[in-house]
Write a protein that holds these residues in place. Structure first.
Motif, mmCIF file in Angstrom:
data_model
loop_
_atom_site.group_PDB
_atom_site.id
_atom_site.type_symbol
_atom_site.label_atom_id
_atom_site.label_comp_id
_atom_site.label_asym_id
_atom_site.label_seq_id
_atom_site.Cartn_x
_atom_site.Cartn_y
_atom_site.Cartn_z
ATOM 1 N N ALA A 136 0.853 -1.182 0.000
ATOM 2 C CA ALA A 136 0.000 0.000 0.000
ATOM 3 C C ALA A 136 0.891 1.233 0.000
ATOM 4 C CB ALA A 136 -0.908 -0.003 1.223
ATOM 5 N N ARG A 137 0.716 2.081 -1.011
ATOM 6 C CA ARG A 137 1.526 3.306 -1.078
ATOM 7 C C ARG A 137 0.891 4.427 -0.262
ATOM 8 N NH1 ARG A 137 3.098 3.901 -7.434
ATOM 9 N NH2 ARG A 137 0.841 4.226 -7.532
ATOM 10 N N THR A 138 -0.366 4.695 -0.493
ATOM 11 C CA THR A 138 -1.076 5.732 0.253
ATOM 12 C C THR A 138 -2.515 5.283 0.470
ATOM 13 O OG1 THR A 138 -1.759 6.907 -1.762
ATOM 14 C CG2 THR A 138 0.320 7.595 -0.738
ATOM 15 N N THR A 139 -3.155 5.902 1.453
ATOM 16 C CA THR A 139 -4.580 5.667 1.681
ATOM 17 C C THR A 139 -5.283 7.012 1.820
ATOM 18 O OG1 THR A 139 -4.321 5.544 4.097
ATOM 19 C CG2 THR A 139 -4.153 3.477 2.866
ATOM 20 N N GLU A 140 -6.524 7.039 1.402
ATOM 21 C CA GLU A 140 -7.363 8.223 1.573
ATOM 22 C C GLU A 140 -8.658 7.782 2.245
ATOM 23 O OE1 GLU A 140 -9.421 11.918 -0.918
ATOM 24 O OE2 GLU A 140 -8.504 10.227 -1.993
ATOM 25 N N THR A 141 -8.907 8.344 3.435
ATOM 26 C CA THR A 141 -10.098 7.970 4.197
ATOM 27 C C THR A 141 -11.203 8.979 3.918
ATOM 28 O OG1 THR A 141 -8.743 6.997 5.944
ATOM 29 C CG2 THR A 141 -11.017 7.520 6.486
ATOM 30 N N LEU A 142 -12.313 8.471 3.404
ATOM 31 C CA LEU A 142 -13.492 9.270 3.119
ATOM 32 C C LEU A 142 -14.590 8.889 4.095
ATOM 33 C CD1 LEU A 142 -13.335 8.845 -0.757
ATOM 34 C CD2 LEU A 142 -12.495 10.792 0.594
ATOM 35 N N PRO A 143 -15.651 9.663 4.195
ATOM 36 C CA PRO A 143 -16.707 9.321 5.162
ATOM 37 C C PRO A 143 -17.281 7.924 4.970
ATOM 38 C CG PRO A 143 -16.990 11.572 4.383
ATOM 39 C CD PRO A 143 -15.900 10.965 3.551
ATOM 40 N N GLU A 144 -17.376 7.495 3.710
ATOM 41 C CA GLU A 144 -18.058 6.218 3.448
ATOM 42 C C GLU A 144 -17.127 5.087 3.051
ATOM 43 O OE1 GLU A 144 -17.559 8.311 -0.459
ATOM 44 O OE2 GLU A 144 -18.049 8.872 1.609
ATOM 45 N N SER A 169 5.030 1.148 11.096
ATOM 46 C CA SER A 169 3.826 1.204 10.263
ATOM 47 C C SER A 169 3.632 2.566 9.599
ATOM 48 C CB SER A 169 2.603 0.883 11.124
ATOM 49 O OG SER A 169 1.408 1.149 10.425
ATOM 50 N N ALA A 170 3.626 2.560 8.271
ATOM 51 C CA ALA A 170 3.352 3.786 7.522
ATOM 52 C C ALA A 170 1.890 4.191 7.672
ATOM 53 C CB ALA A 170 3.700 3.580 6.051
ATOM 54 N N LEU A 171 0.982 3.210 7.769
ATOM 55 C CA LEU A 171 -0.432 3.527 7.916
ATOM 56 C C LEU A 171 -0.708 4.164 9.271
ATOM 57 C CD1 LEU A 171 -2.122 0.380 6.345
ATOM 58 C CD2 LEU A 171 -1.741 2.609 5.303
ATOM 59 N N ARG A 172 -0.066 3.678 10.315
ATOM 60 C CA ARG A 172 -0.221 4.276 11.649
ATOM 61 C C ARG A 172 0.290 5.723 11.648
ATOM 62 N NH1 ARG A 172 3.672 1.531 15.114
ATOM 63 N NH2 ARG A 172 5.024 3.193 14.355
ATOM 64 N N GLU A 173 1.443 5.915 11.028
ATOM 65 C CA GLU A 173 2.018 7.259 10.982
ATOM 66 C C GLU A 173 1.131 8.204 10.187
ATOM 67 O OE1 GLU A 173 6.140 9.505 9.528
ATOM 68 O OE2 GLU A 173 6.051 7.313 9.662
ATOM 69 N N ALA A 174 0.603 7.727 9.057
ATOM 70 C CA ALA A 174 -0.261 8.575 8.235
ATOM 71 C C ALA A 174 -1.542 8.952 8.976
ATOM 72 C CB ALA A 174 -0.595 7.859 6.929
#
Length: 393
Positions: A136-144, A169-174
């Motif tokens: 996983a390079r990046t994640t974007e969290t949207l409401p849904e 963890s990159a996800l934790r840091e992000a």
């Protein structure tokens, strides 16, 4: 699986193809969720010929893995029925045996190799869910939903992302989740050895003035060692040839296991601890080393990660329509349990660390006292074997 269970299932993406992450993906799939595992691009360990990384699986972890279709015994996992822990003299140390174990327990635990267990889990995952050999390079969290940008250019959409991407963890840091971390100024040395007097189906652990030496039985004669030593001692030990290292090992064990022969290469790694301030963010759950890292002296790191997987699946089942509530409950339960274990391991490290002779005598007296108190010994063993943490039901 009922139609209702299928209807409650979420689209979940587990990021991290290690043992805890893969087991979590399988556990969530078994609960009726639609699961993708982003297992990373690193190849699986090819075979066990060079294996020097082993885990002590608790009965709770074994029960969970077997419910997922993993034949732990078939992986060559060695059972142990006793534990011996001492500092100065073995006779004054602690001896835990099956006599203190709850009825129905077949062993205090089993020792299994990293590669063998990971290959078995990934083979199972390949037939039970979608496995992608990407990061996983990046994640974007949207409401849904959450959108995950993968290293191969694909975009994966999920209701929930599980961060099982390790201690850094990159996800934790992000997600901006703070972590409390500290170093022990020690390194852990691992290798495989053979003991002339045999292991007696026993896990051995000796607290030394400058660290802890643990032996995990692999069969009647072979063991995996984890020697936690201060940096100066670790430098010395890593510089010895195999013959001299075996002699030092035998002396550190006070010759209780006879002569020692080194069977493998040696590796070392820095020791520290870390604990995330919470295990969740909107549409994100932390799992395994992404949530917690502990000192290896208690051998509970992987067991904690597997317990995370069980509790996450249980929390989602308890609150099928309330994701945030489920994640808060998961975080509260697992963070409390892990904080207790970190406190115990950190306390043991400090208690048995370098100190004056008067304090050393006090430690020995305390260990001898615990060894004489059968109810307290039984309580300690039952806590180690507790199946509730793994949510096997």
């Amino acid at each position: 699986m009922s139609r209702e269970a299928r209807a409650q299932g979420r689209a979940i993406c587990v990021v991290g193809g290690g043992i805890a992450g893969t087991a979590c993906a399988l556990r969530l799939a078994a609960a009726g969720h639609r699961v993708r595992l982003l297992a990373g691009s690193a190849p699986l360990p090819a075979d066990d010929a060079d294996e020097i990384r082993y885990y002590a699986l608790s009965p709770a972890s074994i029960a969970m893995l077997e419910r997922l279709g993993i034949d732990v015994g078939g992986l060559g996992a060695c059972p142990y029925t006793d534990m011996r822990v001492w500092g100065g003299a073995l006779r004054d140390g602690l001896h835990f045996s099956m006599a203190e174990a709850p009825l129905g327990a077949a062993a205090l635990g089993r020792i299994v190799g990293h590669g063998a267990l990971l290959r078995a889990l990934r083979t199972r995952a390949d037939s039970a869910l979608t496995v992608m050999a990407v990061d996983a390079r990046t994640t974007e969290t949207l409401p849904e939903r959450v959108d995950i940008d993968c290293s191969d250019g694909d975009l994966v959409t999920a209701d929930l992302v599980v961060a099982a991407d390790g201690a850094h963890s990159a996800l934790r840091e992000a997600a901006g989740i703070p972590v409390n971390a500290w170093q022990y100024e020690q390194r852990g040395i691992v290798a495989n050895i053979a003991c002339d007097a045999g292991l007696q189906a026993t896990a051995w652990q000796r607290f030394l003035p400058d660290g802890v030496l643990a032996l995990l039985p692999l069969d009647a004669e072979r063991a995996s060692i984890v020697w936690s030593a201060d940096d100066a001692t670790a430098d010395h030990l890593m510089g010895l040839d195999d013959g001299a290292f075996g002699e030092v090992l035998a002396a550190a064990l006070q010759q209780h296991l006879g002569g020692v022969r080194v069977l493998s290469r040696r590796a070392d790694f820095p020791l520290g601890a870390a604990h995330a301030e919470r295990y969740w963010a909107p549409r994100l759950a932390l799992l395994g080393d992404a949530a917690h890292v502990i000192h290896p002296l208690a051998g509970q790191g992987l067991n904690l990660g597997l317990a995370d997987a069980g509790e996450l699946a249980a929390a989602l089942s308890r609150h099928p329509g309330e994701l945030a509530r489920a994640l808060r409950g998961y975080s509260r339960r697992r963070r409390t349990a892990t904080a207790d274990m970190i406190m115990i391991t950190d306390g043991l490290h400090r208690l048995f660390g370098p100190a004056g002779p008067d304090f050393a005598e006090l430690r020995e007296a305390g260990m001898a006292m615990v060894n004489r108190l059968t109810p307290l010994r039984r309580m300690l063993v039952e806590r180690a074997l507790d199946t509730r943490d793994a949510q096997v039901s």
